[in-house]
Design a protein around this motif. Structure first.
Motif, PDB file in Angstrom:
ATOM      1  N   ALA A  65      13.716  35.795  26.830  1.00  0.00           N
ATOM      2  CA  ALA A  65      13.559  37.093  27.474  1.00  0.00           C
ATOM      3  C   ALA A  65      12.087  37.481  27.568  1.00  0.00           C
ATOM      4  CB  ALA A  65      14.354  38.153  26.717  1.00  0.00           C
ATOM      5  N   LEU A  66      11.309  37.136  26.549  1.00  0.00           N
ATOM      6  CA  LEU A  66       9.863  37.397  26.584  1.00  0.00           C
ATOM      7  C   LEU A  66       9.204  36.610  27.717  1.00  0.00           C
ATOM      8  CD1 LEU A  66       9.078  37.395  22.765  1.00  0.00           C
ATOM      9  CD2 LEU A  66       8.751  39.327  24.332  1.00  0.00           C
ATOM     10  N   ASP A  67       9.637  35.369  27.918  1.00  0.00           N
ATOM     11  CA  ASP A  67       9.089  34.568  29.015  1.00  0.00           C
ATOM     12  C   ASP A  67       9.437  35.170  30.378  1.00  0.00           C
ATOM     13  OD1 ASP A  67       7.891  32.777  27.274  1.00  0.00           O
ATOM     14  OD2 ASP A  67       9.561  31.357  27.330  1.00  0.00           O
ATOM     15  N   LEU A  68      10.651  35.678  30.527  1.00  0.00           N
ATOM     16  CA  LEU A  68      11.042  36.337  31.778  1.00  0.00           C
ATOM     17  C   LEU A  68      10.211  37.598  32.010  1.00  0.00           C
ATOM     18  CD1 LEU A  68      14.923  35.976  31.656  1.00  0.00           C
ATOM     19  CD2 LEU A  68      13.342  34.790  33.183  1.00  0.00           C
ATOM     20  N   PHE A  69       9.975  38.349  30.950  1.00  0.00           N
ATOM     21  CA  PHE A  69       9.116  39.530  31.039  1.00  0.00           C
ATOM     22  C   PHE A  69       7.729  39.135  31.538  1.00  0.00           C
ATOM     23  CE2 PHE A  69       6.032  42.534  29.397  1.00  0.00           C
ATOM     24  CZ  PHE A  69       6.639  43.787  29.538  1.00  0.00           C
ATOM     25  N   LYS A  70       7.192  38.055  30.969  1.00  0.00           N
ATOM     26  CA  LYS A  70       5.852  37.609  31.365  1.00  0.00           C
ATOM     27  C   LYS A  70       5.825  37.166  32.826  1.00  0.00           C
ATOM     28  CE  LYS A  70       2.007  34.596  30.378  1.00  0.00           C
ATOM     29  NZ  LYS A  70       1.487  33.458  29.665  1.00  0.00           N
ATOM     30  N   LEU A  71       6.880  36.506  33.291  1.00  0.00           N
ATOM     31  CA  LEU A  71       6.930  36.093  34.697  1.00  0.00           C
ATOM     32  C   LEU A  71       6.886  37.298  35.640  1.00  0.00           C
ATOM     33  CD1 LEU A  71       9.573  33.216  34.645  1.00  0.00           C
ATOM     34  CD2 LEU A  71       7.143  33.019  35.205  1.00  0.00           C
ATOM     35  N   ASP A  72       7.584  38.369  35.270  1.00  0.00           N
ATOM     36  CA  ASP A  72       7.634  39.551  36.129  1.00  0.00           C
ATOM     37  C   ASP A  72       6.389  40.428  36.005  1.00  0.00           C
ATOM     38  OD1 ASP A  72      10.096  38.808  37.094  1.00  0.00           O
ATOM     39  OD2 ASP A  72      11.236  40.162  35.781  1.00  0.00           O
ATOM     40  N   VAL A  73       5.931  40.646  34.791  1.00  0.00           N
ATOM     41  CA  VAL A  73       4.852  41.604  34.544  1.00  0.00           C
ATOM     42  C   VAL A  73       3.479  40.933  34.516  1.00  0.00           C
ATOM     43  CG1 VAL A  73       4.018  43.371  32.911  1.00  0.00           C
ATOM     44  CG2 VAL A  73       6.462  43.100  33.313  1.00  0.00           C
ATOM     45  N   GLY A  74       3.438  39.647  34.196  1.00  0.00           N
ATOM     46  CA  GLY A  74       2.165  38.935  34.130  1.00  0.00           C
ATOM     47  C   GLY A  74       1.573  38.875  32.738  1.00  0.00           C
ATOM     48  N   ARG A  75       2.275  39.427  31.776  1.00  0.00           N
ATOM     49  CA  ARG A  75       1.805  39.416  30.384  1.00  0.00           C
ATOM     50  C   ARG A  75       3.010  39.609  29.468  1.00  0.00           C
ATOM     51  NH1 ARG A  75       2.378  44.470  28.418  1.00  0.00           N
ATOM     52  NH2 ARG A  75       2.381  46.196  29.896  1.00  0.00           N
ATOM     53  N   TYR A  76       2.799  39.301  28.203  1.00  0.00           N
ATOM     54  CA  TYR A  76       3.837  39.586  27.211  1.00  0.00           C
ATOM     55  C   TYR A  76       3.723  41.056  26.786  1.00  0.00           C
ATOM     56  CZ  TYR A  76       4.703  34.575  26.679  1.00  0.00           C
ATOM     57  OH  TYR A  76       5.042  33.263  26.896  1.00  0.00           O
TER      58      TYR A  76
END
Length: 148
Positions: A65-76
């Motif tokens: 889920a953290l990786d998906l967040f990073k894909l969408d937002v550009g950061r953790y």
């Protein structure tokens, strides 16, 4: 002289109400106690191991889920945003397309929240369960479970 068996309703009722003797009940209790003493510790070991495995699986899900967040937002998520950023959009997360977790943010199998650090020891975000004692370190069921 042979004893004659009587099957009158009164004789049947008298036999049915006799019940068990104290010795019979004690024997059954001793057998149950012996079975519990043999099986109980093994069941508890399996239960503890299952909680550790559940925590490892939940941490792997949080990591994805953290990786998906990073894909969408550009950061953790930042430390201030924490893992809550996976369930609800933080105000500074442009491009947030969540929630990234079904059913909200879980607690670890012992009922404690997961601990999030960004950056972790190897530079990536770290998600940790501190185990049964909810304190860093430990062994056995008290050992830390982490994605790193």
């Amino acid at each position: 002289m042979k004893r004659k068996l009587v099957f009158t309703p009164a004789a049947i009722a008298q036999r049915a109400t006799r019940g068990f003797t104290l010795i019979e009940i004690m024997v059954v209790i001793i057998i149950i106690a012996m079975l519990a003493a043999i099986v109980g510790p093994e069941v508890m070991k399996k239960l503890g191991g299952a909680k550790s495995k559940t925590a490892a699986i939940q941490i792997a899900d949080l990591d994805k889920a953290l990786d998906l967040f990073k894909l969408d937002v550009g950061r953790y998520p930042t430390n201030a945003e924490g893992l809550e950023a996976l369930a609800a959009a933080p105000p500074t997360a442009n491009g947030w397309n969540g929630p990234y977790l079904k059913g909200g943010l879980p607690n670890d199998p012992w009922g404690n929240p997961y601990h999030y650090t960004n950056p972790g020891p190897n530079g990536n975000p770290q998600v940790v369960s501190w185990g049964a004692d909810n304190a860093p370190g430990g062994t056995g069921e008290n050992a830390d479970i982490s994605n790193q």
